[in-house]
Design a protein around this motif. Sequence first.
Motif, PDB file in Angstrom:
ATOM      1  N   GLN A 172       0.816  -1.224   0.000  1.00 24.87           N
ATOM      2  CA  GLN A 172       0.000   0.000   0.000  1.00 24.87           C
ATOM      3  C   GLN A 172       0.846   1.270   0.000  1.00 24.87           C
ATOM      4  OE1 GLN A 172      -3.702  -0.276   2.606  1.00 24.87           O
ATOM      5  NE2 GLN A 172      -2.627  -2.134   3.199  1.00 24.87           N
ATOM      6  N   LEU A 173       2.081   1.182   0.531  1.00 23.26           N
ATOM      7  CA  LEU A 173       2.953   2.358   0.529  1.00 23.26           C
ATOM      8  C   LEU A 173       3.565   2.585  -0.849  1.00 23.26           C
ATOM      9  CD1 LEU A 173       4.978   1.787   3.837  1.00 23.26           C
ATOM     10  CD2 LEU A 173       3.040   3.326   3.507  1.00 23.26           C
TER      11      LEU A 173
ATOM     12  N   THR B 264       5.812   5.917  -2.485  1.00 25.35           N
ATOM     13  CA  THR B 264       5.324   6.505  -3.743  1.00 25.35           C
ATOM     14  C   THR B 264       3.801   6.559  -3.799  1.00 25.35           C
ATOM     15  OG1 THR B 264       5.526   4.306  -4.737  1.00 25.35           O
ATOM     16  CG2 THR B 264       7.337   5.853  -5.148  1.00 25.35           C
ATOM     17  N   LYS B 265       3.133   5.699  -3.017  1.00 22.56           N
ATOM     18  CA  LYS B 265       1.664   5.678  -3.042  1.00 22.56           C
ATOM     19  C   LYS B 265       1.039   6.216  -1.761  1.00 22.56           C
ATOM     20  CE  LYS B 265       1.168   1.400  -5.785  1.00 22.56           C
ATOM     21  NZ  LYS B 265       0.757  -0.004  -5.585  1.00 22.56           N
TER      22      LYS B 265
ATOM     23  N   PHE C 211      -0.945  10.031   4.531  1.00 24.61           N
ATOM     24  CA  PHE C 211      -1.005  10.820   3.297  1.00 24.61           C
ATOM     25  C   PHE C 211      -1.175   9.820   2.163  1.00 24.61           C
ATOM     26  CE2 PHE C 211       1.731  12.963   6.348  1.00 24.61           C
ATOM     27  CZ  PHE C 211       1.246  14.261   6.359  1.00 24.61           C
ATOM     28  N   ASP C 212      -2.227  10.007   1.329  1.00 23.91           N
ATOM     29  CA  ASP C 212      -2.457   8.993   0.294  1.00 23.91           C
ATOM     30  C   ASP C 212      -2.600   9.587  -1.100  1.00 23.91           C
ATOM     31  OD1 ASP C 212      -4.926  10.101   0.544  1.00 23.91           O
ATOM     32  OD2 ASP C 212      -5.965   8.251   1.112  1.00 23.91           O
ATOM     33  N   GLY C 213      -1.986  10.749  -1.325  1.00 25.67           N
ATOM     34  CA  GLY C 213      -1.978  11.304  -2.685  1.00 25.67           C
ATOM     35  C   GLY C 213      -2.351  12.769  -2.697  1.00 25.67           C
TER      36      GLY C 213
ATOM     37  N   SER D 292      -5.082  12.439   6.383  1.00 28.46           N
ATOM     38  CA  SER D 292      -6.136  12.086   7.332  1.00 28.46           C
ATOM     39  C   SER D 292      -5.538  11.492   8.585  1.00 28.46           C
ATOM     40  CB  SER D 292      -7.124  11.099   6.695  1.00 28.46           C
ATOM     41  OG  SER D 292      -6.422  10.032   6.115  1.00 28.46           O
ATOM     42  N   ARG D 293      -6.132  11.866   9.716  1.00 32.91           N
ATOM     43  CA  ARG D 293      -5.693  11.289  10.989  1.00 32.91           C
ATOM     44  C   ARG D 293      -6.320   9.914  11.148  1.00 32.91           C
ATOM     45  NH1 ARG D 293      -2.484  14.404  13.752  1.00 32.91           N
ATOM     46  NH2 ARG D 293      -2.653  16.668  13.585  1.00 32.91           N
TER      47      ARG D 293
END
Length: 372
Positions: A145-146, A254-255, A271-273, A278-279
């Motif tokens: 996922q990362l 990277t993601k 952080f997702d982009g 979001s906490r």
Amino acid sequence: MSDKQITVVIVGMGFGKEFIPIYQSHPNIKAVGICTRSKQTRDELTAKFNLDPDLVFEHFEDVPKRDDVDAIHVVTPVPDHARMTLASLNANKHTACTIPMAMTVEDCKAIVEAKRRSGKVYMMMETALYTREFLYGLNLAQTGQLGRIQFVRGSHIQDMSMEGWGEYWKGYPPMLNGTHAISPLLKINNTIAETVVCHGSGRLSDDLASRYGSPFAVETATFTLKGTDVVAEATRSLFDVVRQYRESYDVYGTKMSFEWEQLQDEEHVIFDGGENASRINVPDTDDLLIEPIKHFTKREKIDDPNHVSFLQGAGHGGSHPHLVQEFVAAIVEGRDSAVDAALAANYTCAGICAHESAMKGGIRVDVPSFEE
């Protein structure tokens, strides 16, 4: 699960006592013993946990001699770790030890060799590798996922002038006890440290600086890692720096990226982009544990929440039952633990070599590898 039964003795009853009920609840544990010099502590804990008086020791030297003891878990002051670990392994006991493994590269080497000779399990009981926060990030990494990891950063900022810490901590070189800040960075990249450049920053008071001949208030290091182009950065301080306790890791991919909270209980950030942030409330880790010890991940399960180790550390992130489960499983299954001697030695020596680099003005130092 095997029905193999193990007798374990825990040495050192500071936060060591937290492990008594966890071991007692584990189905592969036959009996739990303790070793501490304090008669009052021995008497109180014997009564509280209904311990067999024959497994309650005043002197460490008596523990490895006992044929009925299978495993020894060392939770004593840092200067005792190497000596006790070596005595345990050399007596052919399975051995767990709290961090750090030792204070010198030579002692780390000796422990790796003793472990190989004994054929027994060794495990460095690194809480930072089993906190709910780290296990969450590790899962993000392992499930892709990362994306590709680009950078990792860790810190362990602590005020050791608080009452309750042993005298030997005064002026202790920060990176000599660097594993909480370093090991998550190596583990999440599934590798070991190869080289380090470390800088010392600031100055301790003359009294503190004189204790170990180490003047720096802060040590901050960058590590190159084996088989990857990721560099890891870790920062450590113990005295003369004002900050709320922090034992953190950040990982940037990277993601997706994960950042440790700024303040305790403020919640970590994903952080997702783009500019998204979001906490998140990191989930508990019960589902990774066998039923009888699941509930020990909860912060309220800490027996002595006023112990200085928990006032500064949020109960070690629910890690204790994971440490017990892995140590016992390795013994029962006849395999190396997840933090075996060779790996623990690299994690520990990464910090030892970082301090050496700082003392030599930031030169690059090779971190020994202990892999066969």
